[in-house]
Scaffold this active site. Sequence first.
Site, short mmCIF file in Angstrom:
data_model
loop_
_atom_site.label_atom_id
_atom_site.label_comp_id
_atom_site.label_asym_id
_atom_site.label_seq_id
_atom_site.Cartn_x
_atom_site.Cartn_y
_atom_site.Cartn_z
N GLY A 47 0.96 -0.90 0.08
CA GLY A 47 -0.14 0.08 0.12
C GLY A 47 1.38 1.13 -0.05
O GLY A 47 1.59 1.42 0.19
N ASN A 100 -1.05 -0.54 -4.92
CA ASN A 100 -2.31 -0.84 -4.06
C ASN A 100 -2.16 0.99 -2.96
O ASN A 100 -1.15 1.43 -3.01
CB ASN A 100 -1.91 -1.91 -3.25
CG ASN A 100 -2.78 -1.74 -1.59
OD1 ASN A 100 -3.10 -1.68 -1.00
ND2 ASN A 100 -3.71 -2.52 -2.75
N CYS A 131 -8.20 -1.07 5.15
CA CYS A 131 -6.63 -1.27 5.93
C CYS A 131 -7.75 -1.41 7.10
O CYS A 131 -7.62 -0.52 7.79
CB CYS A 131 -5.24 -0.77 5.82
SG CYS A 131 -4.67 -1.85 7.13
C1 LIG Z 1 1.43 -8.50 6.38
C2 LIG Z 1 0.71 -8.40 5.82
C3 LIG Z 1 0.85 -6.43 4.72
C4 LIG Z 1 -0.54 -6.63 4.20
N1 LIG Z 1 -0.55 -5.37 4.03
C5 LIG Z 1 -1.38 -4.75 2.65
C6 LIG Z 1 -1.67 -4.03 2.75
O1 LIG Z 1 -0.97 -3.53 2.13
N2 LIG Z 1 -2.68 -3.12 1.02
C7 LIG Z 1 -3.56 -4.09 1.25
O2 LIG Z 1 -4.82 -4.09 0.49
N3 LIG Z 1 -3.58 -5.34 2.28
C8 LIG Z 1 -2.47 -5.72 2.77
N4 LIG Z 1 -2.89 -6.59 3.61
C9 LIG Z 1 -3.89 -7.93 3.14
C10 LIG Z 1 -3.45 -9.01 2.19
O3 LIG Z 1 -3.37 -8.09 1.08
C11 LIG Z 1 -5.02 -10.36 1.71
O4 LIG Z 1 -5.56 -9.36 1.42
C12 LIG Z 1 -5.15 -10.38 3.68
O5 LIG Z 1 -4.19 -10.87 4.04
C13 LIG Z 1 -5.60 -12.14 2.57
O6 LIG Z 1 -5.46 -12.72 2.23
P1 LIG Z 1 -4.56 -14.10 2.46
O7 LIG Z 1 -5.67 -14.63 4.03
O8 LIG Z 1 -3.96 -15.32 1.66
O9 LIG Z 1 -3.21 -12.95 3.45
C14 LIG Z 1 -1.38 -7.71 4.03
C15 LIG Z 1 -1.76 -8.41 4.61
C16 LIG Z 1 -0.59 -8.90 5.20
C17 LIG Z 1 -0.18 -10.73 5.93
#
Ligand SMILES: Cc1cc2nc3c(=O)[nH]c(=O)nc-3n(C[C@H](O)[C@H](O)[C@H](O)COP(=O)(O)O)c2cc1C
Length: 314
Positions: A47, A100, A131
């Site tokens: 992001g 993002n 977020c």
């Molecule tokens: C460490 C971490 C950082 C993340 N940073 C962002 C981000 O910067 N922007 C965003 O839209 N989602 C962010 N997410 C969310 C992920 O993109 C995703 O939507 C969410 O983790 C669910 O998918 P997953 O279970 O495969 O991780 C982050 C997730 C994690 C675990």
Amino acid sequence: MRVDLSLHIGSLRLKNPLIAASGCFGYGVEYADVVDLSTLGAVVSKGLFLQPREGHPAPRIVETPSGMLNAIGLQGIGARRFVDEKMPELRARGATVIVNVCGTTIDEYAEVSRIVSDAEGVGAIELNISCPNIKEGGIQFGCSLNGTFDVVQAVRKVTRLPLIPKLTPNVTDVASFARASEEAGADAISLVNTFLAMAIDVETRTPKLSNVLGGLSGPAIRPIAVRMVWECHQAVKLPILGMGGIATVQDALEFIIAGASAVQVGTANFADPFLWRKLIDGLDAYLERHKIARVQDLVGRLEMPRREHAWTES
Ligand SMILES: Cc1cc2nc3c(=O)[nH]c(=O)nc-3n(C[C@H](O)[C@H](O)[C@H](O)COP(=O)(O)O)c2cc1C
């Protein structure tokens, strides 16, 4: 049989539906020696706000049963540095890049979107209105129907890039947010971001995260995310980028059958950055085995069981 894994999101063509999720793949370049970025459907950047941000102090990550809790606080280098320092290598590596975009105000979302739209090689904008770990902006827009509509509409006016609002699961009726996004001019929607959650150290009786609250991701959230994708698929015509706990090709297929045109993989990438080849090959093999020529023919093809009243049968 040769199967077609490609899809379109607005004007953007993806060679396959497997996408690295935001925040779990750095800016993409960090993984470039491990993963051939040009083989992925797309890479979503961490992001980005207008200015660099430090994020929250440690501890920012806690392991949980079948998942993780994070409160990074959207640490990042800011939109201009991303364009200057990361985009050249992403272009050289042949990556399809989705940025993002974050903001604390609608004006900031629009300004960041303008900057990345002017950059060479950016394929689409994923609008992070979901977020759960920051005080201002983000989820405040994503938890309000008017807020969602307003921010999507404002960004729509400043970019021709495909626009993909990323929805939060921390609402009662996620489908209404999908509809608000569609009405405001989105080209697709992403869901889900993380679930607002908390973990406590019982010995010290303190929160395990410095931010107290964090976002839950990983396999623990997958069935809820699949349900939400299925609900949104029935509510809107937009392509859906589904995610939440995907670690295997079976997981990815669940989302596709529920209605996702593409899927994103986040947390699982931390445990196994080599999973991409397995996912792409696994998807190919599944389509061949089921004699489905195009992955897009599988989207939303959930077969509903016929309701039979077993107790009336003898
Ligand atoms: C460490 C971490 C950082 C993340 N940073 C962002 C981000 O910067 N922007 C965003 O839209 N989602 C962010 N997410 C969310 C992920 O993109 C995703 O939507 C969410 O983790 C669910 O998918 P997953 O279970 O495969 O991780 C982050 C997730 C994690 C675990």
